[in-house]
Scaffold this motif. Structure first.
Motif, short mmCIF file in Angstrom:
data_model
loop_
_atom_site.label_atom_id
_atom_site.label_comp_id
_atom_site.label_asym_id
_atom_site.label_seq_id
_atom_site.Cartn_x
_atom_site.Cartn_y
_atom_site.Cartn_z
N PHE A 85 81.46 89.20 76.82
CA PHE A 85 81.47 87.75 76.90
C PHE A 85 82.81 87.27 77.45
N PRO A 86 82.85 86.66 78.64
CA PRO A 86 84.06 85.95 79.04
C PRO A 86 84.22 84.73 78.15
N ALA A 87 85.46 84.26 78.04
CA ALA A 87 85.75 83.14 77.15
C ALA A 87 85.81 81.82 77.88
N SER A 88 85.37 81.78 79.13
CA SER A 88 85.44 80.56 79.91
C SER A 88 84.24 80.45 80.84
N GLU A 89 83.72 79.24 80.98
CA GLU A 89 82.66 78.97 81.95
C GLU A 89 83.12 79.24 83.38
N THR A 90 84.43 79.22 83.59
CA THR A 90 84.98 79.44 84.93
C THR A 90 84.50 80.76 85.53
N PHE A 91 84.24 81.74 84.68
CA PHE A 91 83.83 83.07 85.15
C PHE A 91 82.35 83.34 84.94
N LEU A 92 81.61 82.34 84.47
CA LEU A 92 80.28 82.63 83.97
C LEU A 92 79.27 82.98 85.05
N LEU A 93 79.22 82.21 86.13
CA LEU A 93 78.20 82.49 87.14
C LEU A 93 78.42 83.85 87.78
N GLN A 94 79.66 84.15 88.14
CA GLN A 94 79.96 85.48 88.66
C GLN A 94 79.61 86.55 87.64
N GLY A 95 79.97 86.29 86.39
CA GLY A 95 79.71 87.27 85.33
C GLY A 95 78.24 87.52 85.11
N LEU A 96 77.43 86.46 85.16
CA LEU A 96 76.00 86.63 84.95
C LEU A 96 75.39 87.54 86.02
N LYS A 97 75.90 87.45 87.23
CA LYS A 97 75.41 88.31 88.31
C LYS A 97 75.86 89.76 88.15
N ARG A 145 74.13 76.30 78.67
CA ARG A 145 72.82 76.94 78.47
C ARG A 145 71.96 76.81 79.72
N ALA A 146 72.01 75.63 80.35
CA ALA A 146 71.24 75.43 81.58
C ALA A 146 71.70 76.38 82.68
N LEU A 147 73.01 76.60 82.77
CA LEU A 147 73.53 77.52 83.78
C LEU A 147 73.08 78.95 83.49
N ILE A 148 73.17 79.37 82.23
CA ILE A 148 72.76 80.73 81.88
C ILE A 148 71.27 80.92 82.16
N ASP A 149 70.46 79.96 81.75
CA ASP A 149 69.01 80.08 81.94
C ASP A 149 68.62 79.94 83.41
N GLY A 150 69.46 79.24 84.19
CA GLY A 150 69.11 78.98 85.58
C GLY A 150 70.00 79.68 86.58
N ALA A 151 70.61 80.80 86.19
CA ALA A 151 71.57 81.48 87.07
C ALA A 151 70.96 81.94 88.38
N TYR A 162 77.13 75.40 87.89
CA TYR A 162 78.40 76.06 87.62
C TYR A 162 79.58 75.12 87.88
N GLU A 163 79.57 74.44 88.98
CA GLU A 163 80.68 73.55 89.33
C GLU A 163 80.85 72.46 88.28
N ARG A 164 79.75 71.99 87.73
CA ARG A 164 79.81 70.96 86.70
C ARG A 164 80.49 71.48 85.43
N VAL A 165 80.05 72.63 84.91
CA VAL A 165 80.63 73.12 83.67
C VAL A 165 82.09 73.54 83.86
N ALA A 166 82.39 74.08 85.05
CA ALA A 166 83.77 74.46 85.33
C ALA A 166 84.68 73.24 85.40
N ALA A 167 84.17 72.14 85.95
CA ALA A 167 84.96 70.92 86.06
C ALA A 167 85.24 70.31 84.69
N VAL A 168 84.26 70.33 83.80
CA VAL A 168 84.48 69.82 82.45
C VAL A 168 85.51 70.69 81.74
N ARG A 169 85.38 71.99 81.90
CA ARG A 169 86.37 72.90 81.31
C ARG A 169 87.77 72.56 81.81
N ALA A 170 87.93 72.37 83.09
CA ALA A 170 89.23 72.07 83.67
C ALA A 170 89.75 70.73 83.18
N GLY A 171 88.86 69.75 83.02
CA GLY A 171 89.28 68.45 82.53
C GLY A 171 89.80 68.49 81.11
#
Length: 308
Positions: free
Chosen positions: A194-206, A225-231, A240-249
């Motif tokens: 498990f990465p600890a950040s959404e920043t790595f999630l889409l790459q990680g899921l692949k 959850r939507a990103l994981i289910d819809g990867a 991905y860009e949405r969750v990463a942007a919230v994380r960065a904010g």
């Protein structure tokens, strides 16, 4: 995503609310955990870093965990943090979690002594596993070297897996180094990473991660959850860009006080602002800036029951 037999998906390291007298607030804790499950969390980590776990006493942790399960949260969906510098305390917390039927435990290395050898760390985890001595134990290692100063190396994982293959379930990688996570996935394909950040999630899921254990799942579990289910969907990059942007904010402020400020704002409940020293709550101007920036830049809001 791979078919893992243990915990997977979006997992929130749950914020710990405190009462005005500084004690953990069990009612608010349960309320937040129930909301996170409703929002899409597959599992929860009470007493992770985001939970201010090092600032909680053993009795406080155990009582909150019991309260959570008594309230109806399925213990199979819980991965409480049980790692401390004290082997005796770690055994106590781990045994308690296993006895309650928790799906796993997230265990930091002993983080006071910084020059630990692989042999010393192996003995720490080995004594923990052997002393608990329960076939239900599922142990997730916690690699966060920037905080502990004690890395979880591939050599250590290899020794633990070879000796206790049915007890070592996976690893949370909070190093911020996705290359490290990918190397470990290749080396240990039967473990859940498990990465600890959404920043790595889409790459990680692949590449085969089991999900993510992210602080900001406290405020965007549904989107993660939507990103994981819809990867594999065409709009995955946009998700991905949405969750990463919230994380960065959120990361523009101190993470734990910022997350609590968002919960406090949208619940209309200033008690959620309370953190335990040495942490400090965001000052009022920073709270306003955080909420306004996320609303303006990302149209971010939370649909969360108000306490007003």
């Amino acid at each position: 995503m791979q078919d893992f037999t243990h915990l997977s998906g979006v997992i929130a390291p749950v914020l710990t609310p405190f009462a005005e007298d500084g004690a953990p607030d069990s009612d608010r804790f349960i309320e937040h955990c129930e909301w996170l499950i409703d929002e899409g969390c597959n599992a929860l980590v009470p007493f992770g870093t985001t939970s201010e776990a090092p600032s909680l006493g053993l009795d406080e942790r155990m009582e909150l965990l019991e309260d959570l399960i008594d309230a109806g949260i399925n213990p199979a969906r819980l991965m409480p943090g049980t790692g401390t510098p004290s082997l005796a305390d770690t055994i106590t917390l781990t045994q308690h979690a296993v006895d309650l039927g928790c799906g796993g435990v997230l265990v930091l290395p002993p983080y006071f002594y910084k020059d630990c050898t692989t042999e010393g760390l192996f003995q720490y985890y080995a004594e923990l596993i052997e002393d608990v001595g329960d076939h239900r134990l599922r142990l997730y290692l916690y690699h966060i070297p920037q905080m502990t100063g004690v890395p979880i190396t591939a050599e250590l994982i290899d020794r633990l897996v070879n000796e206790f293959h049915d007890k070592i379930a996976g690893l949370k990688d909070s190093s911020g180094n996705m290359a490290n996570t990918l190397v470990l996935i290749e080396a240990f394909p039967d473990l859940a990473f498990f990465p600890a950040s959404e920043t790595f999630l889409l790459q990680g899921l692949k590449q085969g991660v089991a999900g993510c254990i992210s602080a900001t799942a406290n405020v965007q579990a549904g989107a993660i959850r939507a990103l994981i289910d819809g990867a594999d969907r065409e709009d995955a990059q946009k998700l991905y860009e949405r969750v990463a942007a919230v994380r960065a904010g959120v990361a523009k402020s101190a993470t734990i006080p910022a997350l609590k400020a968002l919960i406090a704002h949208y619940r209309n409940d200033p008690q959620w602002l309370i953190v335990r020293p040495p942490l400090l709550a965001l000052d009022p101007s920073e709270q306003v800036r955080l909420v306004q920036d996320l609303q303006r830049d990302l149209n971010f809001t939370l649909e969360i029951p108000s306490r007003a």
